[in-house]
Enzyme design. Sequence first.
Site, mmCIF file in Angstrom:
data_model
loop_
_atom_site.group_PDB
_atom_site.id
_atom_site.type_symbol
_atom_site.label_atom_id
_atom_site.label_comp_id
_atom_site.label_asym_id
_atom_site.label_seq_id
_atom_site.Cartn_x
_atom_site.Cartn_y
_atom_site.Cartn_z
ATOM 1 C CG ASP A 40 -2.027 0.991 1.176
ATOM 2 O OD1 ASP A 40 -3.192 0.575 1.245
ATOM 3 O OD2 ASP A 40 -1.738 2.209 1.053
ATOM 4 C CD GLN A 100 -14.840 -0.312 -2.170
ATOM 5 O OE1 GLN A 100 -16.049 -0.414 -1.940
ATOM 6 N NE2 GLN A 100 -14.221 -1.067 -3.056
ATOM 7 C CG HIS A 143 -8.771 -2.829 -1.798
ATOM 8 N ND1 HIS A 143 -9.746 -2.166 -2.491
ATOM 9 C CD2 HIS A 143 -8.529 -2.074 -0.701
ATOM 10 C CE1 HIS A 143 -10.079 -1.055 -1.860
ATOM 11 N NE2 HIS A 143 -9.364 -0.979 -0.756
ATOM 12 C CG PHE A 144 -9.143 -9.113 1.349
ATOM 13 C CD1 PHE A 144 -9.655 -9.380 0.086
ATOM 14 C CD2 PHE A 144 -9.833 -9.560 2.454
ATOM 15 C CE1 PHE A 144 -10.846 -10.085 -0.067
ATOM 16 C CE2 PHE A 144 -11.026 -10.267 2.312
ATOM 17 C CZ PHE A 144 -11.532 -10.528 1.056
HETATM 18 P P1 AMP Z 1 -9.727 1.644 0.822
HETATM 19 O O1 AMP Z 1 -10.027 2.817 1.696
HETATM 20 O O2 AMP Z 1 -10.004 0.336 1.528
HETATM 21 O O3 AMP Z 1 -10.412 1.728 -0.527
HETATM 22 O O4 AMP Z 1 -8.161 1.668 0.602
HETATM 23 C C1 AMP Z 1 -7.549 2.000 -0.608
HETATM 24 C C2 AMP Z 1 -6.063 1.866 -0.373
HETATM 25 O O5 AMP Z 1 -5.403 1.887 -1.632
HETATM 26 C C3 AMP Z 1 -5.447 2.980 0.475
HETATM 27 O O6 AMP Z 1 -4.863 2.402 1.640
HETATM 28 C C4 AMP Z 1 -4.410 3.614 -0.457
HETATM 29 O O7 AMP Z 1 -3.233 4.006 0.209
HETATM 30 C C5 AMP Z 1 -4.150 2.487 -1.441
HETATM 31 N N1 AMP Z 1 -3.677 2.908 -2.759
HETATM 32 C C6 AMP Z 1 -4.244 3.809 -3.578
HETATM 33 N N2 AMP Z 1 -3.532 3.919 -4.724
HETATM 34 C C7 AMP Z 1 -2.494 3.056 -4.614
HETATM 35 C C8 AMP Z 1 -1.401 2.707 -5.467
HETATM 36 N N3 AMP Z 1 -1.221 3.264 -6.661
HETATM 37 N N4 AMP Z 1 -0.520 1.777 -5.023
HETATM 38 C C9 AMP Z 1 -0.683 1.205 -3.816
HETATM 39 N N5 AMP Z 1 -1.695 1.475 -2.972
HETATM 40 C C10 AMP Z 1 -2.595 2.402 -3.362
#
Ligand code: AMP
Length: 142
Positions: free
Chosen positions: A30, A93, A99-100
């Site tokens: 992440d 989200q 995603h997990f």
């Molecule tokens: P969520 O709130 O569960 O949708 O979490 C989305 C996650 O994706 C967050 O923890 C972000 O830091 C992560 N994220 C977003 N873009 C990227 C990326 N390009 N590479 C890695 N992680 C990402």
Amino acid sequence: MAETIFSKIIRGEIHCHRVYEDAHVLAFLDIGPLSAGHTLVIPKEPAATLDALSDDSAAALGRALPRLCRAVMKATGATAYNVLQNNGADAHQAVFHVHFHIIPKFPSRPSGSSGLGITWNPGKLDAETAKSLTSAISQSMT
Ligand code: AMP
């Protein structure tokens, strides 16, 4: 499903720090980690939320997740971790591709690097509600 940044990562159009890949699953670090080793595990199938995922993708994720948890723990030395999976904007989200999160917990480290913080406000399950919910959920299973 609308295109997301994770679709671009799957196609290799955007770089990621990939830790695992198979025919159905990709895992990478992440970019906004809650702790060292914070890893995302995603299906290659483009489903926005978990309830929209096919059985085949779900099975592949189920196989990979525990192995990835073991790898993250071994690599980071963490002995505790959270697996978080958000569905819908109201449930925090931000990226609408399933995603997990695997988030190692380091209680002794400062907040900002210790892992997931949780506010948990439990209610009480009364008998009537339990009966009607049990019936409604079990009858909704397909
Ligand atoms: P969520 O709130 O569960 O949708 O979490 C989305 C996650 O994706 C967050 O923890 C972000 O830091 C992560 N994220 C977003 N873009 C990227 C990326 N390009 N590479 C890695 N992680 C990402």
